[in-house]
Design an enzyme around this catalytic site. Structure first.
Site, short mmCIF file in Angstrom:
data_model
loop_
_atom_site.label_atom_id
_atom_site.label_comp_id
_atom_site.label_asym_id
_atom_site.label_seq_id
_atom_site.Cartn_x
_atom_site.Cartn_y
_atom_site.Cartn_z
N LYS A 251 -5.93 3.69 9.44
CA LYS A 251 -5.16 4.72 8.74
C LYS A 251 -5.82 6.09 8.87
O LYS A 251 -5.13 7.12 8.98
CB LYS A 251 -5.01 4.34 7.27
CG LYS A 251 -4.15 3.08 7.08
CD LYS A 251 -4.03 2.68 5.63
CE LYS A 251 -3.15 1.45 5.49
NZ LYS A 251 -3.01 1.01 4.09
N SER B 275 0.81 -1.23 0.00
CA SER B 275 0.00 0.00 0.00
C SER B 275 0.83 1.27 0.00
O SER B 275 0.27 2.36 0.07
CB SER B 275 -0.93 0.01 1.21
OG SER B 275 -0.19 -0.03 2.41
#
Length: 935
Positions: free
Chosen positions: A881, A838
């Site tokens: 996140k 990611s």
């Protein structure tokens, strides 16, 4: 043998009654009933009955041969007895100079003693019967010598003796024997009684062996000799000690004295040798000795040996008795105690008590117990009654029945289907976690509509400290179910889940059966902790064994190895906890409903600290609310600078640390301000005068009223103490220097630096990607990577380098930066391993920032995987996140378009104040990062 002797004695006494003839015979023979030996003998055997000595005797020494003696008594008896077998005229013993030789294999026969022998030779037996009919009921009894060349012993040696004939038998016989009267013959058993000593002179006939003998008399001796007297009295003293040790020898004395009229020195020696346990050769030596003094000496030696043997026997018996352990004695006493209690009706035996206990358990719920289980219980109860209590099988059956009857067959707790009440309970215990609470309320709603609730498998996944275990306890309280927790972290033995076989020593059921016995209901809430950390050892695969336990299609008939009967676990609600679901085996994961708990943002941590942690810690430390104040700024600083993890466990530790120091501070102040005994005696304490000095920033005054509980006068004492205040300025005094600094290294990121968003097991965090130029030159294109990156992240960097060159070529064809530059890409915190795809878009943006010499937009963070064609793929951990971005003060976030659904599910307080963009191509990220849209 003794019984035979006694029966023979009684027979002879019946045939020869006592009377005046015996008294006359005694007087003619010079026998005195009041002789010293009779007195000593009476004292030895302890019989005070004078009739004991009024018995007819058969044998006598040669004497003068005159008078009626025993023969007259026999004649009188035979004349009165119509059934007499023996004729009235019997020869005297002295007349028998030729006698049949009877071999004695074991011991010699002493005068005055009975001895039964078995005659195996038919000719010898017939001769004995014939001689008895011919008025000659006497024979010679001689001891057989040992055969030096033969090793046969016992019955074999005796058989060899019976096979000897003639001279061979004569050579094996000792010369000195005993004239024995044949008292009875029954079959091949002949009962003899000894009369006097004989010596073989020559053989008369061989079969049966007949010998000519001489009658031996004792050597003359002086009855008044002091040495003989002393020796005889020593013999009698030793006899007294010997006779105390055994009643058998005492019976010998009585039998001997019934038929011996004159108990003199020679007969004392014979008696002592006869009753001793010495070997046959020593006894034969006494029989052959005609010197009375020497015979007494030999008999005394035998008696002394007998006493020593008896002492050794006593010591051996005592040693053996001492070896009996305390447990054996205790066992005997316990058995006697049980028998006594049973006779008194105070207690039934163990088997009955156990059976009654087991039946008392199953009788109230007999209708609820499944028929197959009830059948097994009845069979085991019958088996228990047939087993011995001391056998190992008894204990196995008892333990098996104990487990079978202790399980809550068909007992279910009343569940709470009130959704509003359950909502209140869940809100009391936990702040936030709306998705978890919503799932539990759905479960309750379905159960209310159906009227019953089936067990489900819920897996709470998330970083440590977010409250997964405590959520399980709250769910149990909301549903009104019993709660049971067991951890399977590191579990490597299948028997812990499925149980052991009953054949093993120390076998036990599995955890699930132990759970049902512990909670007492068949529908508890079972929390299986750390299911992602199941081990795998030599004892099988526990993860595979968990399938039967957790699968709703199988656990209705869960089979434990120990119980070996199916158990219905379909009503059990299983709640599992895990930190990482990736390590859970897929077949097991497929049966679970995953509810992720990402962690808490700063606002949630503030509420949790205020409403739960601070209150609990304050009560645990014994501090009153008015004694302390922790400001919001102090809590916020504690959360941001000391406790940045996703959970609140470390936050709880820091709050406990603060309150411990406050408790110490309050106790010290109380000790300083404690009034003196003189001041305590006054009704009211004078208040402290106020001064004009300003109060310090950390403390302010407060009054605490102390009311004694049981005081006679109920005097109220007022003590002035300082109220402790914890704020941002003095927080370091309680918890030390800050652990974390601002995650944002830069207010405005420099060239080549971009903030990414990462997911970790502890929650989300921000991650900087830095790229710089190492060397430039024609054809020097290269990429160097550092920061302890994993294989996937290294591949993402290579892909990012390729995609960045393609995008730069499309945006600015004249820019040859990547073709002529050697780049170094670094991810800070190099000691921390990093991996995952990611970070692809962040790496591309970092390289383009350096190539185009442009800074990235301020307060921007991004995450997403990029393909070689520039497509942005979805990632995981959106909530974590997002929380990490909020914690770092980031306002703009870039997510892949496929993650929009995950973001929409987040709570409103998490999304508040964020500018979130969802992209599916890197060109969109390029426009947002370098702010080209405005231009």
């Amino acid at each position: 043998m003794l019984k035979a002797l006694r029966s023979s004695s009684c027979l002879q006494q019946a045939r020869f009654p006592t009377g005046t003839s015996y008294l006359q015979s005694s007087s003619r023979h010079g026998t005195k009933l009041a002789s010293p030996f009779h007195g000593v003998l009476r004292s030895v055997i302890g019989n005070k009955n004078p009739k004991l000595f009024q018995r007819v005797f058969f044998c006598s020494d040669a004497g003068d041969g005159s008078g009626s003696g025993p023969e007259s008594a026999i004649e009188e008896a035979e004349s009165k007895s119509p059934a007499a077998i023996v004729p009235t005229a019997i020869k005297k013993p002295d007349d028998f100079l030729t006698v049949l030789a009877l071999p004695l294999p074991h011991r010699p026969l002493f005068p005055g003693f009975y001895m039964p022998i078995y005659v195996k030779d038919p000719k010898l037996l017939a001769a004995l019967v014939e001689s008895r009919k011919r008025q000659a009921p006497y024979a010679g009894a001689f001891l057989v010598k040992d055969d030096p060349g033969s090793e046969a012993t016992g019955a074999d040696a005796e058989k060899n003796i019976y096979e000897l004939k003639g001279k061979d038998l004569l050579n094996r016989l000792h010369e000195v024997g005993t004239l024995a009267q044949i008292t009875s013959i029954q079959g091949d058993q002949v009962v003899l009684i000894g009369h006097r000593r004989l010596r073989i002179t020559e053989m008369v006939s061989e079969d049966p062996l007949t010998v000519q003998v001489d009658h031996l008399k004792d050597s003359p001796y002086n009855k008044d000799d002091d040495v003989i007297k002393a020796t005889s009295f020593e013999v009698i003293t030793t006899l007294r000690d010997v006779l105390k040790t055994s009643s058998l020898w005492r019976d010998h004395v009585q039998t001997y004295n019934q038929h011996i009229g004159d108990f003199n020195y020679p007969r004392l020696a014979d008696f002592s040798a006869a009753i001793s346990g010495s070997n046959k050769l020593q006894c034969q030596q006494v029989l052959e000795e005609l010197d009375v003094y020497k015979r007494l000496r030999l008999s005394l030696e035998l008696l002394k040996k007998e006493m020593e043997i008896h002492k050794i026997q006593e010591s051996i018996a005592k040693a053996i008795e001492e070896k009996i352990s305390t447990e054996q004695r205790r066992y005997l006493l316990n058995e006697q105690y049980k028998a006594i209690k049973k006779e008194l009706g105070l207690e039934t035996d163990d088997k009955t008590a156990l059976t009654d206990k087991f039946r008392d358990r199953i009788d109230p719920n007999k209708e609820k117990i499944p028929p197959h289980v009830l059948q097994v219980i009845e069979e085991e109860l019958k088996k228990l009654q047939l087993l011995e209590a001391s056998s190992s099988e008894f204990n196995v059956t008892r333990n098996y029945l104990d487990w079978l009857t202790a399980l809550p067959w068909g007992n279910y707790s009343d569940e709470n289907f009130n959704v509003l009440q359950a909502q209140t309970i869940l809100d009391e215990d936990h702040y936030g976690l709306s998705d978890v609470k919503e799932r539990i309320l759905e479960f309750i709603a379905v159960g209310k509509l159906r009227g019953t609730s089936q067990g489900k498998i819920i897996c709470l996944s998330g970083p440590p400290g977010v409250g997964k275990t405590s959520i399980g306890r709250s769910i149990a309280r909301a549903l009104n179910r019993k709660f049971y927790r067991f951890s399977v972290g590191g579990l490597s033995d299948v028997a812990e889940i499925k149980g052991h076989r009953r054949t093993y020593i120390g076998a036990m059921p599995g955890k699930m059966v132990q759970c049902l016995k512990s909670v007492g209901t068949a529908n508890p809430l079972v929390l299986i902790d750390e299911i992602d950390k199941l081990g795998r050892g030599h004892a099988g695969d526990p993860a595979s064994a968990m399938l039967e336990l957790l699968d709703p299609e199988q656990n209705a008939n869960f089979l434990d190895h120990y119980l070996d009967v199916p158990i219905d676990l379909s009503k059990v609600l299983f709640v599992c906890t895990a930190n990482v679901v990736e390590t859970i085996p897929n077949p097991l994961l497929d049966r679970m409903e995953i509810i992720p708990i990402a962690g808490y943002i700063t606002d949630e941590k503030m509420h949790i600290a205020r409403d739960y942690l601070e209150k609990t810690t304050r009560d645990a430390c014994g501090i009153k609310p008015q004694q302390v104040e922790v400001t919001d700024a102090a809590l916020l600083s504690l959360i941001e600078n000391y406790c940045r993890e996703a959970g609140v466990r470390n936050l709880q530790k820091q709050i406990e640390k603060i309150y411990r120091k406050i408790a110490l501070q309050l106790v010290r102040q109380g000790a300083e301000n404690e009034p003196t005994p003189e001041a305590k005696s006054s009704v009211e304490l004078s208040e402290t005068e106020s001064n004009d000095e300003p109060i310090s920033d950390t403390t302010e005054e407060a009054e605490v009223i102390i009311k004694p509980d049981d005081s006679a006068t109920h005097i109220e004492e007022t003590i002035t103490i300082d109220k402790v205040s914890v704020n941002e300025e003095n927080l370091a005094d309680y918890v030390g220097k800050p652990v974390f600094h601002a995650e944002r290294m830069y207010d405005q990121t420099p060239l080549g630096v971009v903030m990414g968003l990462a997911w970790t097991a502890m929650g989300g965090s921000t991650l900087y990607i830095e790229t710089t130029t190492v060397e430039q030159g024609e054809g020097k294109s290269a990429l160097n990577l550092t920061g302890q990156l994993g294989d996937v992240m290294k591949e993402s960097a290579q892909i990012a380098h390729t995609v960045a060159r393609a995008i730069l070529a499309g945006k600015d064809r004249d820019n040859t930066f990547f073709a002529n530059s050697k780049l170094h890409l670094h991810v800070p915190a190099g000691a921390t391993p990093k991996d995952g795809p990611s970070a692809g878009c962040t790496m591309i943006t970092s390289m383009l920032s350096l190539a185009m010499n442009k800074n990235v937009k301020k307060d921007l963070a991004m995450t997403g995987e990029v393909t070689l064609t520039g497509r942005v793929l979805p990632i995981g951990g959106v909530k974590e996140k997002t929380i990490a971005a909020r914690r770092s003060g980031v306002k703009t976030i870039i997510f892949p378009l496929a993650n929009k659904r995950d973001f929409d599910e987040l709570a409103a307080n998490v999304k508040e104040g964020l500018d979130v963009h969802f992209v599916d191509d890197y060109n969109q990220i390029f426009d947002l990062a370098f702010d080209t849209q405005e231009k």
